[in-house]
Scaffold this active site. Structure first.
Site, PDB file in Angstrom:
ATOM      1  N   GLU A   1      -6.894  20.328  45.901  1.00  0.00           N
ATOM      2  CA  GLU A   1      -5.496  20.761  46.109  1.00  0.00           C
ATOM      3  C   GLU A   1      -5.724  22.020  46.943  1.00  0.00           C
ATOM      4  OE1 GLU A   1      -1.640  22.627  44.015  1.00  0.00           O
ATOM      5  OE2 GLU A   1      -3.602  22.965  43.071  1.00  0.00           O
TER       6      GLU A   1
ATOM      7  N   ASP B   1      -7.908  21.545  40.719  1.00  0.00           N
ATOM      8  CA  ASP B   1      -6.812  22.299  41.349  1.00  0.00           C
ATOM      9  C   ASP B   1      -7.030  23.580  41.957  1.00  0.00           C
ATOM     10  OD1 ASP B   1      -4.021  22.723  39.678  1.00  0.00           O
ATOM     11  OD2 ASP B   1      -4.933  24.491  39.138  1.00  0.00           O
TER      12      ASP B   1
ATOM     13  N   ASP C   1      -7.932  15.367  36.518  1.00  0.00           N
ATOM     14  CA  ASP C   1      -7.889  16.825  37.147  1.00  0.00           C
ATOM     15  C   ASP C   1      -8.848  17.495  36.556  1.00  0.00           C
ATOM     16  OD1 ASP C   1      -6.243  18.921  38.003  1.00  0.00           O
ATOM     17  OD2 ASP C   1      -4.480  17.583  37.922  1.00  0.00           O
TER      18      ASP C   1
ATOM     19  N   HIS D   1       3.677  16.684  41.218  1.00  0.00           N
ATOM     20  CA  HIS D   1       4.342  17.153  39.994  1.00  0.00           C
ATOM     21  C   HIS D   1       4.880  18.750  40.293  1.00  0.00           C
ATOM     22  CE1 HIS D   1       0.261  18.724  40.160  1.00  0.00           C
ATOM     23  NE2 HIS D   1       0.591  19.581  39.331  1.00  0.00           N
ATOM     24  N   ASP D   2       4.661  19.216  41.619  1.00  0.00           N
ATOM     25  CA  ASP D   2       5.051  20.395  41.908  1.00  0.00           C
ATOM     26  C   ASP D   2       6.007  20.785  42.961  1.00  0.00           C
ATOM     27  OD1 ASP D   2       3.027  21.884  40.228  1.00  0.00           O
ATOM     28  OD2 ASP D   2       1.428  21.722  41.793  1.00  0.00           O
TER      29      ASP D   2
END
Ligand code: NOJ
Length: 533
Positions: A271, A203, A101, A333-334
């Site tokens: 993302e 991200d 990430d 994970h969100d």
């Protein structure tokens, strides 16, 4: 199969939230040696091809690692740089790829760059972040809001100015218009490329470039419709100035040139929360010279029925530029856990969808055993967003992986940092491996089949006529064709396949191998892959 099919087009990515995958120290938090320990599961038992690990960098953990205080080191809680190197080597030994990430929009407020930047107005790093005076009337520099509630501006007493934070106050935004920032951040990327990582998940990639004039965002029009989840007051504005400025594309061209200067080929996935799909697709680059893929979150927000899912698949098929490659995501994970979002009875069809569409699938850890969302009230949430906006908490989708029936579910010998699910006695890897009809064994069968199936790996996609409640599509390479038939409904459905074939995989294991004499009846929530004669 074409001669040059890049690995990221035919692989399956498995996302690991490192705090929750495998603890080896007994502190209840996962770590890098834990991931290394579980690689045989990923490579052999499950059969994925690439692993994306969410942030493991030094961080005060205000946003659980998405607040980085050093881009080229490992948080001691997760291990050491030696542990990382061992993980990378072990990944490569098994023929897997490692994606890490990269969090470029903001740092932690404890990053030495920000500590310097806030120390005085004339510090050389002042302009590495976005500092502004209050307006003459003393109000905030503009009306921008933080994703995590409240204004996106925080007043700094020492120097009397505001700094921009699109997320928490503890996550100040970097100023990507300053070339020194780009150079320093790209140095961080080189550090990991030189070590041998295979790619980056970026991200909030679209947030990095804002309107240089920092103009106010306009309010949403009356007929505005939410395309993503509820963000509270943040949803009162159209976010046209605080993210996605067209200058972002030059930045990603530079980034891509950096990646492309390395051999073997490296990969990037951004993302990108943009639901205007034409705009979303611009992140591939006009010359396919930006990101290899922007993440496709369309399904995460889909009402779970055949017509709506089909519509979204077709929408993505239409906008991905020629030469670009689609991708599909059902969880991360969100977001609320897949099994809870769509209902447990739908998880088998969801597995078949994810692994048979055209494009690279990303599978979120635990979805292969159908882990459900754990309800954690907002006053008990560890997630800062969950504490601030009731209902927005993300702890429930980040609970530990469940490996076996032991008290810590094989995840830890200590107290897990988030609770295990109440049904862990049944919902764990060990138990599901011994049950031929488990969800895990369906994922395994699909992954194994996919790996050897040219139509699934690289074939064309074409929607196939099907009754209401059924989504069917054909995947074809010259000389070989499959039809995937997915019954999203709770009723039995009959479909005419126009030719004979054989069921290669079914969500009901007993049907595998069945001859299809031209037409087929599917039970409720049943899916099949038919090899057409
Ligand atoms: C997106 C990440 O996925 C999320 O977990 C994080 O809170 C924000 N970006 C801020 O970095």
């Amino acid at each position: 199969m074409p001669d040059h099919q890049p690995w990221w087009e035919t692989t399956v990515i498995y996302q690991i939230y490192p705090r929750s995958f495998q603890d080896t120290t007994g502190n209840g938090i996962g770590d890098l040696p834990g991931i290394t320990k579980r690689l045989d599961y990923l490579a052999d038992t499950l059969g994925v091809g690439a692993v994306w690990v969410s942030p493991f960098y030094p961080s005060p953990m205000a946003d659980f690692g998405y607040d980085v205080s050093d881009y080229t080191a490992i948080h001691p809680m997760f291990g050491t740089m030696e542990d990382f190197d061992e993980l990378l080597e072990a990944v490569h030994e098994r023929g897997l790829k490692l994606i890490i990430d990269w969090v470029p929009n903001h740092t932690s407020d404890e990053h030495p760059w920000f500590v310097e930047s806030r120390s005085s107005r004339d510090n050389p790093k002042r302009d590495w972040y976005v500092w502004r005076d209050a307006k003459p009337d003393g109000s905030l520099p503009n009306n921008w809001l933080s994703y995590f509630l409240g204004p996106a501006w925080e007043h700094d007493e020492a120097t009397g100015q505001y700094y921009l934070h699109s997320f928490l106050t503890r996550q100040p935004d970097l100023n990507w218009r300053n070339p020194e920032v780009q150079e320093a951040m790209f140095d961080g990327i080189r550090f990991w490329l030189d070590r041998g990582v295979d790619g980056f998940r970026i991200d909030v990639a679209h947030v990095m470039m804002k309107d240089p004039e920092l103009r106010d965002n306009p309010p949403v029009p009356d007929d505005w419709q939410r395309r993503f989840k509820d963000h509270g007051e943040y949803d009162r504005y159209l976010h046209i100035h605080d993210k996605g400025h067209p200058d972002i594309h030059q930045l990603f061209r530079d980034f891509r040139a950096l990646l492309d200067s390395y051999q073997p080929e490296r990969y990037s996935v951004g993302e990108i929360h943009i639901a205007e799909w034409d705009e979303w697709a611009t992140y591939y680059g006009e010359e396919l010279d930006e990101l290899h893929m922007p993440y496709n979150f369309s399904h995460i927000h889909a009402p779970w029925n055949a017509a709506e899912v089909a519509r979204r698949v077709n929408e993505i098929e239409d906008v991905v530029p020629e030469g670009g490659w689609p991708n599909h995501v059902l969880g991360n994970h969100d977001e609320t856990r897949l099994a809870t979002r769509i209902g447990e009875e739908a998880t088998r069809v969801a597995a078949m969808l994810l692994l048979t569409l055209r494009g690279t699938p990303t599978l979120y850890y635990g979805d292969e055993i159908g882990i459900i969302e754990t309800h954690i009230p907002s006053d008990q949430q560890q997630d800062p967003w969950g504490r601030r906006l009731p209902g927005a908490g993300r702890d429930g989708c980040r609970t530990p992986m469940q490996w076996d029936t032991s008290p810590g579910a094989g995840f830890t010998r200590g107290n897990p940092w988030l609770p295990l699910t109440g049904d862990r006695a049944a919902r764990n890897v060990e138990t599901q491996l011994s049950d031929p009809s488990s969800l895990l064994n369906l994922y395994r069968a699909l992954l194994r089949y996919r790996e050897r199936s040219a139509p699934l790996l690289v074939g064309d996609y074409r929607q196939f006529d099907a009754p209401d409640g059924v989504f069917a599509y054909q995947r074809t390479v010259p000389g070989e064709s499959l039809v995937v038939v997915l019954n999203f409904s709770g009723d039995a459905k009959r479909i005419d396949l126009e030719s004979t074939g054989t069921i290669a995989i079914s969500s009901e294991p007993a049907r595998t191998g069945e001859i299809v004499p031209g037409a087929l009846t599917l039970g409720p929530n049943e899916g099949v892959i038919v090899e057409v004669d």
